[in-house]
Design an enzyme around this catalytic site. Structure first.
Site, PDB file in Angstrom:
ATOM      1  N   LYS A 201      -0.933  14.575 -11.015  1.00 21.91           N
ATOM      2  CA  LYS A 201      -0.287  14.325 -12.236  1.00 21.91           C
ATOM      3  C   LYS A 201       0.816  15.375 -12.623  1.00 21.91           C
ATOM      4  O   LYS A 201       2.102  14.855 -13.037  1.00 21.91           O
ATOM      5  CB  LYS A 201      -1.118  13.854 -13.416  1.00 21.91           C
TER       6      LYS A 201
ATOM      7  N   ASP B  24       0.912  -1.122   0.165  1.00 23.09           N
ATOM      8  CA  ASP B  24       0.054   0.128  -0.179  1.00 23.09           C
ATOM      9  C   ASP B  24       0.869   1.153   0.012  1.00 23.09           C
ATOM     10  O   ASP B  24       1.791   1.420   0.995  1.00 23.09           O
ATOM     11  CB  ASP B  24      -0.817   0.049   1.282  1.00 23.09           C
TER      12      ASP B  24
ATOM     13  N   THR C  63      -9.604   1.574 -18.190  1.00 21.78           N
ATOM     14  CA  THR C  63      -9.337   1.023 -16.710  1.00 21.78           C
ATOM     15  C   THR C  63     -10.545   1.732 -15.965  1.00 21.78           C
ATOM     16  O   THR C  63     -11.403   2.294 -16.286  1.00 21.78           O
ATOM     17  CB  THR C  63      -8.152   1.829 -16.422  1.00 21.78           C
TER      18      THR C  63
ATOM     19  N   TYR D 293      -6.891  15.069  -9.895  1.00 26.56           N
ATOM     20  CA  TYR D 293      -6.390  14.133 -10.488  1.00 26.56           C
ATOM     21  C   TYR D 293      -5.166  14.819 -11.492  1.00 26.56           C
ATOM     22  O   TYR D 293      -4.069  14.430 -11.709  1.00 26.56           O
ATOM     23  CB  TYR D 293      -7.218  13.477 -11.673  1.00 26.56           C
TER      24      TYR D 293
ATOM     25  N   ASN E 199       3.133   2.985 -10.898  1.00 27.97           N
ATOM     26  CA  ASN E 199       1.762   2.574 -11.505  1.00 27.97           C
ATOM     27  C   ASN E 199       0.649   2.994 -10.543  1.00 27.97           C
ATOM     28  O   ASN E 199      -0.393   3.626 -10.927  1.00 27.97           O
ATOM     29  CB  ASN E 199       1.400   1.353 -12.129  1.00 27.97           C
TER      30      ASN E 199
END
Length: 252
Positions: free
Chosen positions: A174, A61, A205, A170, A88
């Site tokens: 990134k 984790d 995904t 998000y 990832n």
């Protein structure tokens, strides 16, 4: 001919991570399949093992620092080094506009997408330094590009010119991941460890409700390429999947 060596892929019990683990295993690497959920992680590793690949489940984790340290110790005990780290593991966020996004939502996404990468990378760097060809690949997204966002220009073609998503949690996580990539690449220049970021494309995904147009295997292709670069390969670059052998250069 396989490339050999040992790799760790985080968030690898499904999606792009699973496809990366499969591909690296197919190249002859010993792959540690990192996953939070033991049941799912063991099942994923068993499935790849049934195909003849050397894939081992690793309870990981990325938000649990003590657990990450234990994972690094296991790698140290079992193989003594690490040749490839693929960061990832990642989570998405809500669809609300920035002005309607709660701070706690942003913090939650950053715990995995940003702080988790720092935690894992720092824990694994001593092992990567023992490799003759250490590689770190951060799975990012074109949505994290400040340059393309400011121009409202998505070079991957998912969004038309003039349209760019304003996903606060998000997108900015990134962007931070991209900054981490450059920072680590600069620190490690001359060490033999190459650090790069990859935007795998619009892959089907869980993050996008499986609406993506690429398969996980297609999304894994460029990640695997950057994970197996030769000694003359680039470091501190951001590339995106476009179907060409080397992918397309993306702006930070």
């Amino acid at each position: 001919m396989g490339v050999g060596g040992c790799a760790l892929v985080t968030g690898a019990n499904k999606g792009i991570g699973y496809a990366v683990a499969r591909a690296l295993g197919g190249l002859g690497m010993c792959v540690y399949l990192g996953a939070r959920d033991e049941r799912r992680g063991l099942a994923a590793a068993r499935s790849l093992g049934d195909d003849g690949l050397d894939v081992r489940f690793l309870r990981l984790d990325v938000t649990d620092e003590s657990g990450v340290r234990l994972a690094a110790k296991r790698l140290d005990d079992e193989v003594g080094r690490l040749d490839v780290l693929v960061n990832n593991a990642g989570v998405g966020g809500g669809m609300s506009p920035p002005s309607a996004t709660a701070t706690d939502q942003v913090r939650q996404v950053y715990e995995t997408n940003v702080f988790g990468v720092v935690t894992v990378t720092n824990a694994m760097l001593p092992l990567l330094r023992r490799s003759t060809a250490g590689r770190i690949v951060n799975v990012s997204s074109v949505i994290g590009s400040l340059t393309h966002a400011a121009a409202k220009d998505d070079p991957t073609g998912v969004f038309p010119m003039g349209v760019f998503p304003t996903l606060l949690e998000y997108a900015t996580s990134k962007a931070a991941l991209n900054a981490l990539t450059v920072t680590y690449a600069n620190e490690l220049r001359g060490s033999g460890i190459l650090v790069n970021a990859v935007s795998p494309g619009f892959v089907a995904t869980d993050i996008n409700g499986n609406r993506g147009t690429l398969t996980p295997a297609q999304g894994a292709r460029l990640v695997v390429r950057m994970a197996t670069l030769g000694a003359d390969g680039p470091t501190g670059v951001f590339v995106g999947e476009n179907g060409t052998p080397d992918g397309q250069p993306l702006c930070w």
